[in-house]
Design a protein around this motif. Sequence first.
Motif, short mmCIF file in Angstrom:
data_model
loop_
_atom_site.label_atom_id
_atom_site.label_comp_id
_atom_site.label_asym_id
_atom_site.label_seq_id
_atom_site.Cartn_x
_atom_site.Cartn_y
_atom_site.Cartn_z
N ARG A 170 0.83 -1.21 0.00
CA ARG A 170 0.00 0.00 0.00
C ARG A 170 0.87 1.26 0.00
N HIS A 226 -9.75 2.49 2.09
CA HIS A 226 -9.69 1.04 2.27
C HIS A 226 -8.71 0.76 3.41
N SER A 263 -6.27 -0.56 6.02
CA SER A 263 -5.48 -1.77 6.19
C SER A 263 -4.23 -1.38 6.98
#
Length: 320
Positions: free
Chosen positions: A62, A74, A76
């Motif tokens: 990411r 999103h 994470s």
Amino acid sequence: MSQRVIDVQTGRARHGRATAATANARRSLSSPVASMVVVALTVLWTIPTFGLFVSSLRPAGRVADSGWWTAFLHPSFTLANYHTVLFQGGYGVSGGLMPYLVNSLAISIPATLFPLVIASMAAYALAWVQFKGSDVLFFVIFALQVVPLQMALIPLLQLFSDGAHIGGVTIIPSPHLGGTYIPVWAAHTMFALPLATFLLHNFIARLPREVMEAAVMDGADHLKIFRTIVLPLAAPALASFAIFQFLWVWNDLLVALTFAGGTPQVAPLTSRLAQLAGGFGSRWELLTAGAFVSIVIPLAVFFSLQRYFVRGLVSGSVKG
């Protein structure tokens, strides 16, 4: 008689103008517009640190593919980056950064306390102990602030490594201090003393003379006056300098590399932090975690001493 009246009236007029100017400045700084500007600057100043923290919690994929501001679309997050940084390490850093973090603490704390103790005693002596040449000594200490640190690195390194020699005559034998904290402590202490003595002298010299004279009348010696009166009253100034000195030593790289030699036994955190990204900059998630680890302790020191820091900044602005 009339001249005295005029002088008194002039003094009152000047005091009134100064008071009015102070009041106007306070109103300007406490206005809604000024408050909004301060809030905006604070937010802008905090955004990079917040982005660094968010990036340190993201997985490697990411971090490489998207910016930190997309992390909330999103979510994470993981603490694996911190575990790797502290206990495993990355490129060129085996075993993690924990030993180097301990080294930074072992360098920064003594290098902050040593100049603080010596400078506070010197400042008290120059301010309240009358001896011949005190003014000349104070100006010499003040002038030493212009000596650049970089100019003294090589002579000090030679002194700590091989001693001092003139021709074939040994003036100072080799102290064999390589691979220890002592050269780093000594260098930071020496270059902090002129500024610390100057700042603390200006604060200690403004302490009420009546308190000092009352202590002398009660039979207190200089050591007792310094310990029981000067140190408690000078706590804001001491804390202010301690913050600056700790931040300077903690973030230093040049002095540590020069005198510590970069060995793992004494190398600070800053000497290994940049190596976490790898030779081609492929481990940015580790670098962000390591960078955030390096700023946590300075932030804790600043916020723990913040109230003394503010008092030290405003000390002397109000007389009485």
